[in-house]
Design a protein around this motif. Structure first.
Motif, PDB file in Angstrom:
ATOM      1  N   VAL A 227       8.583   4.311   6.004  1.00 39.23           N
ATOM      2  CA  VAL A 227       9.291   4.386   7.284  1.00 39.23           C
ATOM      3  C   VAL A 227       9.095   3.161   8.168  1.00 39.23           C
ATOM      4  N   ASP A 228       8.357   2.156   7.713  1.00 37.19           N
ATOM      5  CA  ASP A 228       8.109   0.975   8.533  1.00 37.19           C
ATOM      6  C   ASP A 228       8.397  -0.278   7.708  1.00 37.19           C
ATOM      7  N   PRO A 229       9.202  -1.200   8.241  1.00 34.59           N
ATOM      8  CA  PRO A 229       9.587  -2.379   7.449  1.00 34.59           C
ATOM      9  C   PRO A 229       8.520  -3.469   7.369  1.00 34.59           C
ATOM     10  N   VAL A 230       7.431  -3.338   8.118  1.00 34.29           N
ATOM     11  CA  VAL A 230       6.406  -4.378   8.173  1.00 34.29           C
ATOM     12  C   VAL A 230       5.288  -4.065   7.182  1.00 34.29           C
ATOM     13  N   LEU A 231       4.835  -5.079   6.467  1.00 35.05           N
ATOM     14  CA  LEU A 231       3.711  -4.903   5.558  1.00 35.05           C
ATOM     15  C   LEU A 231       2.456  -4.617   6.363  1.00 35.05           C
ATOM     16  N   ILE A 232       1.822  -3.486   6.088  1.00 35.26           N
ATOM     17  CA  ILE A 232       0.588  -3.095   6.771  1.00 35.26           C
ATOM     18  C   ILE A 232      -0.564  -3.810   6.077  1.00 35.26           C
ATOM     19  N   THR A 233      -1.373  -4.524   6.876  1.00 39.07           N
ATOM     20  CA  THR A 233      -2.452  -5.325   6.296  1.00 39.07           C
ATOM     21  C   THR A 233      -3.821  -5.008   6.873  1.00 39.07           C
ATOM     22  N   SER A 234      -3.910  -3.983   7.736  1.00 41.44           N
ATOM     23  CA  SER A 234      -5.204  -3.632   8.319  1.00 41.44           C
ATOM     24  C   SER A 234      -5.219  -2.156   8.696  1.00 41.44           C
ATOM     25  N   THR A 235      -6.406  -1.604   8.868  1.00 40.50           N
ATOM     26  CA  THR A 235      -6.526  -0.216   9.302  1.00 40.50           C
ATOM     27  C   THR A 235      -5.944  -0.043  10.694  1.00 40.50           C
ATOM     28  N   ALA A 236      -6.137  -1.024  11.568  1.00 37.66           N
ATOM     29  CA  ALA A 236      -5.584  -0.948  12.925  1.00 37.66           C
ATOM     30  C   ALA A 236      -4.061  -0.874  12.880  1.00 37.66           C
ATOM     31  N   GLN A 237      -3.463  -1.669  12.027  1.00 40.73           N
ATOM     32  CA  GLN A 237      -2.008  -1.650  11.875  1.00 40.73           C
ATOM     33  C   GLN A 237      -1.557  -0.318  11.275  1.00 40.73           C
ATOM     34  N   LEU A 238      -2.292   0.197  10.304  1.00 41.43           N
ATOM     35  CA  LEU A 238      -1.977   1.492   9.715  1.00 41.43           C
ATOM     36  C   LEU A 238      -2.048   2.588  10.768  1.00 41.43           C
ATOM     37  N   ASP A 239      -3.061   2.546  11.624  1.00 45.14           N
ATOM     38  CA  ASP A 239      -3.179   3.543  12.690  1.00 45.14           C
ATOM     39  C   ASP A 239      -2.002   3.475  13.654  1.00 45.14           C
ATOM     40  N   LYS A 240      -1.488   2.272  13.936  1.00 43.27           N
ATOM     41  CA  LYS A 240      -0.310   2.134  14.801  1.00 43.27           C
ATOM     42  C   LYS A 240       0.899   2.827  14.177  1.00 43.27           C
ATOM     43  N   VAL A 241       1.083   2.647  12.879  1.00 49.15           N
ATOM     44  CA  VAL A 241       2.199   3.294  12.187  1.00 49.15           C
ATOM     45  C   VAL A 241       2.001   4.805  12.214  1.00 49.15           C
ATOM     46  N   ARG A 242       0.794   5.249  11.951  1.00 50.55           N
ATOM     47  CA  ARG A 242       0.504   6.683  11.995  1.00 50.55           C
ATOM     48  C   ARG A 242       0.794   7.254  13.378  1.00 50.55           C
ATOM     49  N   ASP A 243       0.322   6.574  14.418  1.00 49.64           N
ATOM     50  CA  ASP A 243       0.479   7.062  15.787  1.00 49.64           C
ATOM     51  C   ASP A 243       1.932   7.040  16.250  1.00 49.64           C
ATOM     52  N   ALA A 244       2.761   6.192  15.652  1.00 51.81           N
ATOM     53  CA  ALA A 244       4.164   6.079  16.052  1.00 51.81           C
ATOM     54  C   ALA A 244       5.036   7.168  15.428  1.00 51.81           C
ATOM     55  N   ARG A 245       4.504   7.914  14.490  1.00 46.77           N
ATOM     56  CA  ARG A 245       5.304   8.981  13.887  1.00 46.77           C
ATOM     57  C   ARG A 245       5.601  10.036  14.947  1.00 46.77           C
ATOM     58  N   PRO A 246       6.865  10.417  15.077  1.00 43.98           N
ATOM     59  CA  PRO A 246       7.222  11.352  16.149  1.00 43.98           C
ATOM     60  C   PRO A 246       6.618  12.738  15.934  1.00 43.98           C
ATOM     61  N   ALA A 247       5.998  13.247  16.989  1.00 43.02           N
ATOM     62  CA  ALA A 247       5.398  14.585  16.926  1.00 43.02           C
ATOM     63  C   ALA A 247       6.463  15.663  16.832  1.00 43.02           C
ATOM     64  N   ASP A 248       7.657  15.359  17.353  1.00 42.32           N
ATOM     65  CA  ASP A 248       8.727  16.349  17.338  1.00 42.32           C
ATOM     66  C   ASP A 248       9.712  16.121  16.189  1.00 42.32           C
ATOM     67  N   GLY A 249       9.308  15.310  15.211  1.00 50.80           N
ATOM     68  CA  GLY A 249      10.157  15.046  14.052  1.00 50.80           C
ATOM     69  C   GLY A 249      10.191  16.247  13.123  1.00 50.80           C
ATOM     70  N   PRO A 250      10.850  16.110  11.989  1.00 51.16           N
ATOM     71  CA  PRO A 250      10.909  17.220  11.036  1.00 51.16           C
ATOM     72  C   PRO A 250       9.495  17.671  10.638  1.00 51.16           C
ATOM     73  N   ARG A 251       9.280  18.969  10.629  1.00 49.49           N
ATOM     74  CA  ARG A 251       7.954  19.503  10.306  1.00 49.49           C
ATOM     75  C   ARG A 251       7.772  19.548   8.790  1.00 49.49           C
ATOM     76  N   GLU A 252       6.774  18.816   8.316  1.00 56.04           N
ATOM     77  CA  GLU A 252       6.451  18.827   6.891  1.00 56.04           C
ATOM     78  C   GLU A 252       5.766  20.136   6.535  1.00 56.04           C
ATOM     79  N   THR A 253       6.140  20.686   5.386  1.00 54.85           N
ATOM     80  CA  THR A 253       5.505  21.919   4.917  1.00 54.85           C
ATOM     81  C   THR A 253       4.737  21.702   3.624  1.00 54.85           C
ATOM     82  N   GLY A 254       4.875  20.536   3.039  1.00 56.27           N
ATOM     83  CA  GLY A 254       4.147  20.257   1.807  1.00 56.27           C
ATOM     84  C   GLY A 254       4.388  18.844   1.330  1.00 56.27           C
ATOM     85  N   VAL A 255       3.436  18.333   0.580  1.00 54.23           N
ATOM     86  CA  VAL A 255       3.540  17.015  -0.028  1.00 54.23           C
ATOM     87  C   VAL A 255       2.820  17.092  -1.371  1.00 54.23           C
ATOM     88  N   ALA A 256       3.503  16.597  -2.406  1.00 52.24           N
ATOM     89  CA  ALA A 256       2.910  16.668  -3.743  1.00 52.24           C
ATOM     90  C   ALA A 256       3.324  15.453  -4.568  1.00 52.24           C
TER      91      ALA A 256
END
Length: 122
Positions: free
Chosen positions: A39-68
């Motif tokens: 979901v992000d076009p930028v190459l993630i190269t650090s944990t700080a950058q990864l956390d920014k991508v994680r934090d930017a995920r919308p809380a009101d987006g589609p609710r995931e019910t499973g991942v496999a």
């Protein structure tokens, strides 16, 4: 044996994701890991950058019910491994999302660590 150990790291990452355990995911990543997130076009190269991508995920987006992860193909050459697999993400509403994923791992100090992930939604 090595293939199973590599696949165990991949599945542990998604187990941690389902639990919302960022630290559990981060323990499986090599300190210099890079990530092409689906979901992000930028190459993630650090944990700080990864956390920014994680934090930017919308809380009101589609609710995931499973991942496999499945349909894996894992190859190991010495201290390097390549895992290719499909990741299925299910939602409370709508169709599942299929993410074609490639992960590169290295054996470091006796443990497999993810050094690169490339995700591509199909």
């Amino acid at each position: 044996m090595a293939r199973e150990a590599v696949w165990a790291v991949i599945t542990a990452m998604y187990d941690a994701y389902r639990r919302g355990d960022r630290a559990g995911i981060d323990r499986l990543l090599h300190p210099e890991a890079t990530i092409w997130d689906s979901v992000d076009p930028v190459l993630i190269t650090s944990t700080a950058q990864l956390d920014k991508v994680r934090d930017a995920r919308p809380a009101d987006g589609p609710r995931e019910t499973g991942v496999a992860a499945g349909d894996e193909v894992v190859d190991v050459w010495g201290e390097t491994a390549l895992a290719r697999y499909l990741l299925r993400v299910d939602f409370a509403e709508g169709e599942p999302e299929i993410v074609r994923t490639t992960a590169v791992l290295r054996l470091a100090e006796g443990e497999w660590r993810i050094v690169h992930i490339h995700e591509n939604t199909i």
